[in-house]
Design a protein around this motif. Sequence first.
Motif, PDB file in Angstrom:
ATOM      1  N   ARG A  44       0.956  -1.157  -0.175  1.00  0.00           N
ATOM      2  CA  ARG A  44      -0.099  -0.236   0.121  1.00  0.00           C
ATOM      3  C   ARG A  44       0.882   1.246  -0.055  1.00  0.00           C
ATOM      4  N   GLY A  45       2.145   1.092  -0.219  1.00  0.00           N
ATOM      5  CA  GLY A  45       2.978   2.115   0.107  1.00  0.00           C
ATOM      6  C   GLY A  45       3.558   2.304   1.242  1.00  0.00           C
ATOM      7  N   PRO A  46       4.533   3.240   1.378  1.00  0.00           N
ATOM      8  CA  PRO A  46       5.266   3.439   2.758  1.00  0.00           C
ATOM      9  C   PRO A  46       4.283   3.509   3.935  1.00  0.00           C
ATOM     10  N   GLU A  47       4.604   2.868   5.282  1.00  0.00           N
ATOM     11  CA  GLU A  47       3.765   2.981   5.965  1.00  0.00           C
ATOM     12  C   GLU A  47       4.736   3.074   7.256  1.00  0.00           C
ATOM     13  N   THR A  48       4.335   3.894   8.401  1.00  0.00           N
ATOM     14  CA  THR A  48       5.240   3.959   9.567  1.00  0.00           C
ATOM     15  C   THR A  48       5.325   2.778  10.244  1.00  0.00           C
ATOM     16  N   LEU A  49       6.354   2.699  11.158  1.00  0.00           N
ATOM     17  CA  LEU A  49       6.724   1.637  11.897  1.00  0.00           C
ATOM     18  C   LEU A  49       5.286   1.317  13.086  1.00  0.00           C
ATOM     19  N   GLU A  50       4.988   2.383  13.662  1.00  0.00           N
ATOM     20  CA  GLU A  50       3.763   2.280  14.485  1.00  0.00           C
ATOM     21  C   GLU A  50       2.539   1.764  13.706  1.00  0.00           C
ATOM     22  N   ASP A  51       2.376   2.319  12.324  1.00  0.00           N
ATOM     23  CA  ASP A  51       1.236   1.659  11.636  1.00  0.00           C
ATOM     24  C   ASP A  51       1.270   0.147  11.652  1.00  0.00           C
ATOM     25  N   ARG A  52       2.517  -0.262  11.191  1.00  0.00           N
ATOM     26  CA  ARG A  52       2.765  -1.747  10.956  1.00  0.00           C
ATOM     27  C   ARG A  52       2.502  -2.463  12.157  1.00  0.00           C
ATOM     28  N   LEU A  53       2.818  -1.985  13.292  1.00  0.00           N
ATOM     29  CA  LEU A  53       2.746  -2.982  14.668  1.00  0.00           C
ATOM     30  C   LEU A  53       1.481  -2.709  15.140  1.00  0.00           C
ATOM     31  N   ASP A  54       0.766  -1.650  14.885  1.00  0.00           N
ATOM     32  CA  ASP A  54      -0.809  -1.678  15.109  1.00  0.00           C
ATOM     33  C   ASP A  54      -1.515  -2.811  14.322  1.00  0.00           C
ATOM     34  N   GLU A  55      -1.129  -2.694  12.933  1.00  0.00           N
ATOM     35  CA  GLU A  55      -1.902  -3.813  12.190  1.00  0.00           C
ATOM     36  C   GLU A  55      -1.356  -5.136  12.727  1.00  0.00           C
ATOM     37  N   LEU A  56      -0.230  -5.345  13.022  1.00  0.00           N
ATOM     38  CA  LEU A  56       0.206  -6.883  13.464  1.00  0.00           C
ATOM     39  C   LEU A  56      -0.598  -7.049  14.768  1.00  0.00           C
ATOM     40  N   GLU A  57      -0.704  -6.065  15.643  1.00  0.00           N
ATOM     41  CA  GLU A  57      -1.279  -6.430  16.951  1.00  0.00           C
ATOM     42  C   GLU A  57      -2.773  -6.530  16.563  1.00  0.00           C
ATOM     43  N   ARG A  58      -3.555  -5.868  15.742  1.00  0.00           N
ATOM     44  CA  ARG A  58      -4.943  -6.253  15.427  1.00  0.00           C
ATOM     45  C   ARG A  58      -5.101  -7.622  14.801  1.00  0.00           C
ATOM     46  N   GLN A  59      -3.998  -8.016  14.153  1.00  0.00           N
ATOM     47  CA  GLN A  59      -4.136  -9.292  13.685  1.00  0.00           C
ATOM     48  C   GLN A  59      -3.974 -10.435  14.567  1.00  0.00           C
ATOM     49  N   GLY A  60      -3.380 -10.267  15.613  1.00  0.00           N
ATOM     50  CA  GLY A  60      -3.085 -11.130  16.559  1.00  0.00           C
ATOM     51  C   GLY A  60      -1.510 -11.626  16.749  1.00  0.00           C
ATOM     52  N   VAL A  61      -1.068 -11.324  15.412  1.00  0.00           N
ATOM     53  CA  VAL A  61       0.365 -11.934  15.419  1.00  0.00           C
ATOM     54  C   VAL A  61       1.275 -11.456  16.540  1.00  0.00           C
ATOM     55  N   ILE A  62       1.245 -10.227  16.957  1.00  0.00           N
ATOM     56  CA  ILE A  62       2.087  -9.923  18.523  1.00  0.00           C
ATOM     57  C   ILE A  62       1.105  -9.424  19.298  1.00  0.00           C
ATOM     58  N   VAL A  63       1.776  -9.233  20.523  1.00  0.00           N
ATOM     59  CA  VAL A  63       1.012  -8.745  21.483  1.00  0.00           C
ATOM     60  C   VAL A  63       1.572  -7.751  22.384  1.00  0.00           C
ATOM     61  N   PRO A  64       1.018  -6.669  22.691  1.00  0.00           N
ATOM     62  CA  PRO A  64       1.753  -5.664  23.255  1.00  0.00           C
ATOM     63  C   PRO A  64       2.346  -5.920  24.678  1.00  0.00           C
TER      64      PRO A  64
END
Length: 91
Positions: A44-64
């Motif tokens: 989708r084009g460049p995204e920030t690290l924070e956006d990517r981490l938020d997306e991975l959290e939403r998908q359940g791949v990572i947990v805070p």
Amino acid sequence: MQLIYSTYEAKARFSEVLRHVRQGRTVTVSYRGDPVAEIRPTQRGPETLEDRLDELERQGVIVPSGQSGQPLTALTHRPGALQRFLEERNE
């Protein structure tokens, strides 16, 4: 969890495969048990690290961790590690 569909399943369930891809997952298509293709979301084009981490959290791949924003600390304190490394490198 990796999503793997045989070529027959991918053809029969193409809408389901696309639904997974729209959710940001990669689907592997196999032929006689061997992976032959991957269907993945387009970039989708460049995204920030924070956006990517938020997306991975939403998908359940990572947990805070619950410690966001705190500085990292060393697990061990071994004085002289850099010096030992430089000495070994020069041998």
